[in-house]
Design a protein around this motif. Structure first.
Motif, PDB file in Angstrom:
ATOM      1  N   LEU A   6       0.850  -1.460   0.136  1.00 35.43           N
ATOM      2  CA  LEU A   6      -0.475   0.064  -0.209  1.00 35.43           C
ATOM      3  C   LEU A   6       0.838   0.910  -0.224  1.00 35.43           C
ATOM      4  CD1 LEU A   6      -1.527  -1.909   1.339  1.00 35.43           C
ATOM      5  CD2 LEU A   6      -2.886   0.131   2.186  1.00 35.43           C
ATOM      6  N   SER A   7       0.564   2.390  -0.816  1.00 35.88           N
ATOM      7  CA  SER A   7       0.653   3.461  -1.121  1.00 35.88           C
ATOM      8  C   SER A   7       0.614   3.809   0.656  1.00 35.88           C
ATOM      9  CB  SER A   7       0.938   4.001  -1.762  1.00 35.88           C
ATOM     10  OG  SER A   7      -0.792   4.749  -2.008  1.00 35.88           O
ATOM     11  N   TYR A   8       1.730   4.829   0.822  1.00 36.68           N
ATOM     12  CA  TYR A   8       1.589   5.955   1.673  1.00 36.68           C
ATOM     13  C   TYR A   8       0.308   6.529   1.777  1.00 36.68           C
ATOM     14  CZ  TYR A   8       2.437   8.416   7.015  1.00 36.68           C
ATOM     15  OH  TYR A   8       1.697   8.523   7.696  1.00 36.68           O
ATOM     16  N   PRO A   9       0.498   6.924   0.775  1.00 38.19           N
ATOM     17  CA  PRO A   9      -0.633   7.999   1.268  1.00 38.19           C
ATOM     18  C   PRO A   9      -2.478   7.238   1.164  1.00 38.19           C
ATOM     19  CG  PRO A   9      -0.043   8.712  -1.164  1.00 38.19           C
ATOM     20  CD  PRO A   9       0.217   7.426  -0.100  1.00 38.19           C
ATOM     21  N   LEU A  10      -2.800   5.886   1.105  1.00 38.24           N
ATOM     22  CA  LEU A  10      -4.318   5.369   0.946  1.00 38.24           C
ATOM     23  C   LEU A  10      -3.354   4.836   2.955  1.00 38.24           C
ATOM     24  CD1 LEU A  10      -6.086   3.544   0.383  1.00 38.24           C
ATOM     25  CD2 LEU A  10      -4.746   1.678  -0.980  1.00 38.24           C
TER      26      LEU A  10
ATOM     27  N   VAL B  41      -2.385   6.603   4.787  1.00 36.90           N
ATOM     28  CA  VAL B  41      -3.591   8.028   5.553  1.00 36.90           C
ATOM     29  C   VAL B  41      -5.157   8.031   4.981  1.00 36.90           C
ATOM     30  CG1 VAL B  41      -3.567  10.580   5.113  1.00 36.90           C
ATOM     31  CG2 VAL B  41      -1.080   9.424   5.201  1.00 36.90           C
ATOM     32  N   LYS B  42      -5.467   7.912   3.955  1.00 36.62           N
ATOM     33  CA  LYS B  42      -6.806   7.579   3.506  1.00 36.62           C
ATOM     34  C   LYS B  42      -7.715   6.766   4.749  1.00 36.62           C
ATOM     35  CE  LYS B  42     -10.114   6.697   1.051  1.00 36.62           C
ATOM     36  NZ  LYS B  42     -11.635   6.673   0.022  1.00 36.62           N
TER      37      LYS B  42
ATOM     38  N   ASN C 200      -7.496   8.428   8.064  1.00 31.90           N
ATOM     39  CA  ASN C 200      -8.842   8.906   7.869  1.00 31.90           C
ATOM     40  C   ASN C 200     -10.598   8.567   7.399  1.00 31.90           C
ATOM     41  OD1 ASN C 200      -6.873  11.272   8.752  1.00 31.90           O
ATOM     42  ND2 ASN C 200      -7.047  11.312   6.250  1.00 31.90           N
ATOM     43  N   GLN C 201     -10.558   7.749   6.914  1.00 30.46           N
ATOM     44  CA  GLN C 201     -11.662   7.374   7.250  1.00 30.46           C
ATOM     45  C   GLN C 201     -11.951   6.281   8.031  1.00 30.46           C
ATOM     46  OE1 GLN C 201     -11.556   4.073   3.749  1.00 30.46           O
ATOM     47  NE2 GLN C 201     -13.774   3.041   4.505  1.00 30.46           N
ATOM     48  N   TYR C 202     -11.376   5.134   8.813  1.00 29.78           N
ATOM     49  CA  TYR C 202     -11.401   5.038  10.254  1.00 29.78           C
ATOM     50  C   TYR C 202     -11.856   5.987  11.986  1.00 29.78           C
ATOM     51  CZ  TYR C 202     -12.204   0.694   7.535  1.00 29.78           C
ATOM     52  OH  TYR C 202     -12.153   0.117   6.373  1.00 29.78           O
TER      53      TYR C 202
ATOM     54  N   TYR D 136      -5.804  -3.964   2.730  1.00 27.00           N
ATOM     55  CA  TYR D 136      -5.658  -3.443   1.257  1.00 27.00           C
ATOM     56  C   TYR D 136      -7.212  -3.496   0.895  1.00 27.00           C
ATOM     57  CZ  TYR D 136      -3.819  -2.919  -3.236  1.00 27.00           C
ATOM     58  OH  TYR D 136      -2.903  -2.424  -4.437  1.00 27.00           O
ATOM     59  N   PRO D 137      -7.511  -2.672  -0.038  1.00 26.29           N
ATOM     60  CA  PRO D 137      -8.768  -2.094   0.329  1.00 26.29           C
ATOM     61  C   PRO D 137      -9.362  -3.149  -0.546  1.00 26.29           C
ATOM     62  CG  PRO D 137      -7.741  -0.100  -1.390  1.00 26.29           C
ATOM     63  CD  PRO D 137      -6.456  -1.423  -0.288  1.00 26.29           C
ATOM     64  N   GLY D 138     -11.228  -3.874  -0.553  1.00 28.96           N
ATOM     65  CA  GLY D 138     -11.361  -4.820  -1.254  1.00 28.96           C
ATOM     66  C   GLY D 138     -11.159  -5.884  -1.440  1.00 28.96           C
TER      67      GLY D 138
ATOM     68  N   ARG E  13     -10.416  -2.879   8.744  1.00 32.94           N
ATOM     69  CA  ARG E  13      -9.509  -2.346   7.886  1.00 32.94           C
ATOM     70  C   ARG E  13      -7.853  -2.007   9.261  1.00 32.94           C
ATOM     71  NH1 ARG E  13     -10.336  -0.214   3.265  1.00 32.94           N
ATOM     72  NH2 ARG E  13      -7.920   0.649   3.086  1.00 32.94           N
TER      73      ARG E  13
ATOM     74  N   TYR F 258       6.322  13.565  -0.518  1.00 32.30           N
ATOM     75  CA  TYR F 258       5.541  12.903  -0.484  1.00 32.30           C
ATOM     76  C   TYR F 258       7.037  12.759  -2.325  1.00 32.30           C
ATOM     77  CZ  TYR F 258       1.241  11.512   1.908  1.00 32.30           C
ATOM     78  OH  TYR F 258       0.530  11.020   2.499  1.00 32.30           O
TER      79      TYR F 258
ATOM     80  N   PHE G 261      -6.706  10.227  -3.441  1.00 29.00           N
ATOM     81  CA  PHE G 261      -7.951   9.616  -2.375  1.00 29.00           C
ATOM     82  C   PHE G 261      -8.465  11.080  -2.622  1.00 29.00           C
ATOM     83  CE2 PHE G 261      -4.202   6.457  -2.065  1.00 29.00           C
ATOM     84  CZ  PHE G 261      -5.614   5.455  -2.537  1.00 29.00           C
TER      85      PHE G 261
ATOM     86  N   GLU H 260     -14.125   1.208  -1.684  1.00 31.74           N
ATOM     87  CA  GLU H 260     -13.101   0.294  -1.654  1.00 31.74           C
ATOM     88  C   GLU H 260     -12.458  -0.286  -2.519  1.00 31.74           C
ATOM     89  OE1 GLU H 260     -12.480  -3.101   1.028  1.00 31.74           O
ATOM     90  OE2 GLU H 260     -13.235  -1.843   2.456  1.00 31.74           O
TER      91      GLU H 260
ATOM     92  N   GLU I 284      -4.688   2.897  -6.621  1.00 36.99           N
ATOM     93  CA  GLU I 284      -3.407   3.091  -5.812  1.00 36.99           C
ATOM     94  C   GLU I 284      -3.321   1.868  -7.756  1.00 36.99           C
ATOM     95  OE1 GLU I 284      -2.331   3.445  -2.898  1.00 36.99           O
ATOM     96  OE2 GLU I 284      -1.402   1.207  -2.720  1.00 36.99           O
TER      97      GLU I 284
END
Lengths: 440, 218
Positions: A102-106, A108-109, A112-114, A155-157, A234, B82, B93, B182, B189
């Protein structure tokens, strides 16, 4: 395993043929591989999933999730050890879900989501790249105050792709296991259920807490503390466990005494779970254990927990007794209950399968028949492979169009094979404790 | 901020919000600016002070989303550190989060529009221009850090490619029915990783270089 090389030199011809068969099946369904390897060529830095593969090197791991009856697990071991190419291991393990990190922005996301906060607000420090790969996500190291945490992020999904991924695997499985479709579906359901559970991090936290509490009395066994307020569907936050992975630890040349000690803790841990709790950490995978200072054992992943139904438990383990003193009709009943035989079998078939299962179970139960068992004994493992091989080439089994063995057996067998295999790697001599009713 | 600009700011936002809720409630565009402003209890002339037509309002919605995204991004301390790849990921995102606030409106307006090929609705123009500005920033940074390989002719097209990617993500998101979108996260990604792997220096560059050498030294 220590004698891997020797064995590979003596692959029977039939196995090579079988391997070739898989490869042709693979070519059809294997567009995925192409992509995967193409990506690797373009970006050689992708070797992070070498980590996953290391995790997956253990043989039982490769097909275990799809494996059927008690018997076929033995068959699986023979196959795994000798010929399954690494690529297939990928295919069949959870590692296949783990894609690139996973990338770092993901990350972070996801936070934020949870939590409505980024990781930098929740912790004092947080590594931007993953410290470790988990089966379906990755682990970051974080600190807050003087505490160090391991934060596992999924990982999402993944959850929603379990179903479709299993469908993809099905043609392989049919081919590999010599099963018919109905038979396989029976097990697939069980596998699907378990995989879905594995993606549910909330459940994992609950189970981790339950089991670690219930096993807290075992000496030398450690569990991380889990932090519910920093976990979600997650994300899991737990203590960072210092120590070495099994392979690293073995490279330090631990003494026999140390190996026995670690092995014994492992055995006690499983003994208590199976026979007292009736629910078991069904993924004895080297990546899920850490060996800590003072030869103590830490368990770090409770994604896959199998609850053992009472009927299955009593039937299965009564077969493990050394001398089957049970009367013939009682034994028949057990075989029926465990779905080894059914009314659709002819008398001849019944007899044949009963005997084979007895032979196999007594072999698998061998460590239970003695007070101490030396898992360093490769001969024992050879016997299992030989039997598995015999069965997989057996006409009666190939002809049989029925599922043999209860679906609950799937994960119990996997657990025991995993455990035996780990103990073999440890070359440990174990006091094989068991509940009184199994003792003779 | 002076009294006047503050006022104009709220008026402008009021029109945008009013327009969005009109679409949400009726499912179609107001019949006329006259009718719309009457419902809003506003003078028609005020509307024309900011917008020439409803199309211009739609355009403003896109630009507003973009501006909010950039603002949210830049408020994160880590954003500055970044890499280019992460910046684009971060943008997408955050952008999707912003879109989420207006999902019903976007679905009502674009749910049935085929956002394919070159036929993007004209109201996207302003957003496109702003995004390409942003993207060229990323590309330039990427070239500096050597994340992106300099290739004659091609490099100039990267902004355009990133724009197509943004539209891909938008289409994907509109049709996404997975919990918490998701799948869109995974799509972002994976597609960004692929894009940067392609833009980075790879075997193809060495191949072209080698072929060129062979050709020239014949």
């Amino acid at each position: 395993m220590t004698n891997k090389i020797n064995e590979q030199q003596s692959i029977p011809v039939s196995k090579v043929q079988r391997a070739a068969k898989f490869i042709s099946t693979g070519a059809k369904v294997g567009g995925n591989y192409m992509k995967h390897y193409a990506k690797k060529v373009v970006n050689p830095a992708m070797t992070k999933d070498e980590l996953h593969r290391n995790n997956a090197t253990d043989i039982y791991d490769s097909l275990s999730e799809l494996k059927g009856s008690a018997l076929k697990v033995a068959q699986m071991m023979a196959m795994d050890k000798n010929m399954l190419p690494g690529a297939y291991q990928d295919k069949f393990t959870m590692a296949q879900y783990s894609a690139p990190p996973l990338s770092y922005p993901l990350v972070v996301k996801t936070f934020n989501q949870y939590f409505k906060k980024g990781p930098e607000n929740l912790f004092d420090t947080f590594t931007t790249s993953a410290a470790n790969a988990a089966s379906i996500g990755q682990v970051h190291k974080a600190t807050k105050g003087d505490k160090v945490f391991a934060v596992k992020i999924q990982y999402p999904g993944v959850g929603s792709s379990v179903k479709s991924d299993l469908k993809l695997v099905k043609p392989f499985a049919l081919r590999l296991l010599n099963m018919n479709e109905r038979e396989l579906d029976n097990y697939m359901e069980e596998v699907e259920e378990k995989l879905l559970e594995e993606t549910d991090y909330k459940l994992e936290v609950i189970r981790s807490k339950e089991i670690s509490q219930a096993c807290s009395h075992i000496k030398g066994l450690n569990f991380p503390k889990y932090y519910e307020e920093m976990s979600s569907a997650r994300v899991i936050t737990m203590d960072w466990m210092e120590g070495k992975h099994l392979k690293e630890w073995l490279q330090t040349n631990p003494s026999q005494e140390a190996r026995d000690k670690v092995g014994q803790i492992m055995w006690d841990f499983y003994d208590h779970q199976v026979h007292q709790l009736k629910q078991v950490h069904a993924d004895p995978h080297p990546g899920n254990f850490i060996i800590q200072e003072g030869d103590e054992l830490a368990v770090i992943d409770f994604g896959c927990v199998k609850v053992i139904p009472e009927e299955f438990y009593s039937g299965y383990f009564s077969l493990i007794k050394k001398d089957l003193l049970i009367k013939e009709d009682e034994l028949d009943q057990i075989f029926y209950d465990l779905e080894f035989i059914s009314d659709r079998d002819s008398a001849e078939e019944k007899n044949y399968f009963k005997n084979t299962f007895k032979e196999m179970i007594s072999l698998l139960g061998k460590p239970f028949h003695v007070d101490t068992f030396d898992f360093a004994d490769d001969n024992y493992f050879q016997m299992i492979f030989a039997l598995g091989d015999k069965i997989s080439n057996d006409k009666m089994f190939r002809k049989s169009k029925q599922a043999r063995g209860s679906r609950h057996g799937l994960y119990i067998n996997r657990t025991y094979f995993g455990l035996y295999n780990l103990l073999n790697q440890l070359q440990a001599n174990i006091k094989t404790t068991k509940p009184d009713w199994i003792k003779n | 901020m002076t009294e006047k600009t503050k006022n104009s700011h709220t008026d402008k936002n009021k029109i945008i919000d009013g327009y969005i809720s009109y679409i949400l409630e009726t499912g179609s565009e107001p019949v006329s600016v006259f009718k719309f402003t009457k419902d809003m209890k506003m003078k028609e002339a005020v509307f024309y002070e900011y917008f020439s037509s409803f199309g211009a309002v739609k355009k403003a919605v896109w630009e507003l989303i973009f501006d909010n995204t950039i603002q949210a991004l830049e408020s994160q301390e880590i954003y500055q550190s970044y890499t280019s790849r992460e910046k684009l990921l971060g943008f997408l995102f955050t952008w999707i989060e912003e879109l989420k606030n207006k999902r019903s409106y976007l679905l009502a307006v674009y749910g049935n529009v085929s956002l394919k090929n070159q036929s993007y609705p004209s109201e996207l123009k302003g957003f496109k221009a702003k995004f390409k500005d942003f993207a060229s920033g990323i590309v330039n940074e990427g070239k500096e850090s050597e994340e992106i390989a300099e290739r004659p002719y091609l490099t100039d097209k990267y902004q355009e490619a990133m724009w197509l990617q943004v539209m891909f993500v938008f289409r994907f998101w509109l049709k996404d029915d997975s919990p918490a979108f998701e799948k869109t996260d995974a799509a972002i990604e994976k597609s960004v990783n692929l894009a940067f792997d392609l833009m980075g220096r790879s075997a193809i560059d060495s191949f072209v270089d080698f072929a060129k050498f062979l050709f020239q030294s014949k």
